[in-house]
Design a protein around this motif. Sequence first.
Motif, PDB file in Angstrom:
ATOM      1  N   TYR A  67       0.860  -1.183   0.000  1.00 17.01           N
ATOM      2  CA  TYR A  67       0.000   0.000   0.000  1.00 17.01           C
ATOM      3  C   TYR A  67       0.898   1.235   0.000  1.00 17.01           C
ATOM      4  O   TYR A  67       1.910   1.288   0.696  1.00 17.01           O
ATOM      5  CB  TYR A  67      -0.895   0.027   1.246  1.00 17.01           C
ATOM      6  CG  TYR A  67      -2.005  -0.987   1.202  1.00 17.01           C
ATOM      7  CD1 TYR A  67      -3.184  -0.710   0.524  1.00 17.01           C
ATOM      8  CD2 TYR A  67      -1.881  -2.212   1.833  1.00 17.01           C
ATOM      9  CE1 TYR A  67      -4.210  -1.637   0.475  1.00 17.01           C
ATOM     10  CE2 TYR A  67      -2.899  -3.141   1.796  1.00 17.01           C
ATOM     11  CZ  TYR A  67      -4.063  -2.848   1.113  1.00 17.01           C
ATOM     12  OH  TYR A  67      -5.076  -3.771   1.070  1.00 17.01           O
TER      13      TYR A  67
ATOM     14  N   ASP B  77      -9.114   1.224  -6.277  1.00 16.96           N
ATOM     15  CA  ASP B  77      -7.895   0.825  -5.575  1.00 16.96           C
ATOM     16  C   ASP B  77      -7.313   1.979  -4.760  1.00 16.96           C
ATOM     17  O   ASP B  77      -6.126   2.062  -4.527  1.00 16.96           O
ATOM     18  CB  ASP B  77      -6.853   0.285  -6.556  1.00 16.96           C
ATOM     19  CG  ASP B  77      -6.410   1.314  -7.586  1.00 16.96           C
ATOM     20  OD1 ASP B  77      -6.898   2.477  -7.550  1.00 16.96           O
ATOM     21  OD2 ASP B  77      -5.561   0.979  -8.430  1.00 16.96           O
ATOM     22  N   PHE B  78      -8.194   2.885  -4.316  1.00 19.92           N
ATOM     23  CA  PHE B  78      -7.764   4.017  -3.493  1.00 19.92           C
ATOM     24  C   PHE B  78      -8.872   4.364  -2.507  1.00 19.92           C
ATOM     25  O   PHE B  78     -10.048   4.148  -2.785  1.00 19.92           O
ATOM     26  CB  PHE B  78      -7.419   5.232  -4.363  1.00 19.92           C
ATOM     27  CG  PHE B  78      -8.568   5.726  -5.183  1.00 19.92           C
ATOM     28  CD1 PHE B  78      -9.402   6.731  -4.713  1.00 19.92           C
ATOM     29  CD2 PHE B  78      -8.834   5.195  -6.430  1.00 19.92           C
ATOM     30  CE1 PHE B  78     -10.477   7.188  -5.460  1.00 19.92           C
ATOM     31  CE2 PHE B  78      -9.898   5.645  -7.194  1.00 19.92           C
ATOM     32  CZ  PHE B  78     -10.712   6.642  -6.705  1.00 19.92           C
TER      33      PHE B  78
ATOM     34  N   SER C 228      -3.582   3.703  -1.412  1.00 22.23           N
ATOM     35  CA  SER C 228      -3.806   3.057  -2.706  1.00 22.23           C
ATOM     36  C   SER C 228      -2.805   1.931  -2.925  1.00 22.23           C
ATOM     37  O   SER C 228      -1.719   1.923  -2.336  1.00 22.23           O
ATOM     38  CB  SER C 228      -3.665   4.086  -3.832  1.00 22.23           C
ATOM     39  OG  SER C 228      -3.874   3.477  -5.097  1.00 22.23           O
TER      40      SER C 228
ATOM     41  N   ASP D 277      -1.883   1.632  -6.019  1.00 21.02           N
ATOM     42  CA  ASP D 277      -1.327   2.174  -7.263  1.00 21.02           C
ATOM     43  C   ASP D 277      -0.275   3.246  -6.944  1.00 21.02           C
ATOM     44  O   ASP D 277      -0.607   4.380  -6.609  1.00 21.02           O
ATOM     45  CB  ASP D 277      -2.456   2.765  -8.102  1.00 21.02           C
ATOM     46  CG  ASP D 277      -2.009   3.288  -9.451  1.00 21.02           C
ATOM     47  OD1 ASP D 277      -0.791   3.437  -9.698  1.00 21.02           O
ATOM     48  OD2 ASP D 277      -2.900   3.551 -10.285  1.00 21.02           O
TER      49      ASP D 277
END
Length: 105
Positions: free
Chosen positions: A4, A39-40, A70, A72
């Motif tokens: 993360y 994804d956040f 996230s 990402d």
Amino acid sequence: MTTYFFVAASEKFLTVEEPLDEILKERMRNYKENNKEIDFWLLKNPSFLQTTQFADLKAKIPSTPAVVLSTDKKFITFLKLRLEFVAVGEFEFPNAEIIDPFKVE
């Protein structure tokens, strides 16, 4: 194991002083259009900042912290460049100190 990434600042800075809401809404719209899973997450006062791993980082945040978390890394890098006055960090999950990356105080 999941990595993360996050940007952290005071809750007031992220939610009032910066147009973070617009950025997150636009990203959500884009994800929906492209059938991509979110994804956040915006977390206010996340528990993982209480760990010894992030003690120095948390000490730099003047009041109640908030983070955008996230999986990402590129998105977090974009936020760091866009918001400027934020701290960045990352952690692997699961680990001995962080039981739930989404838990808030």
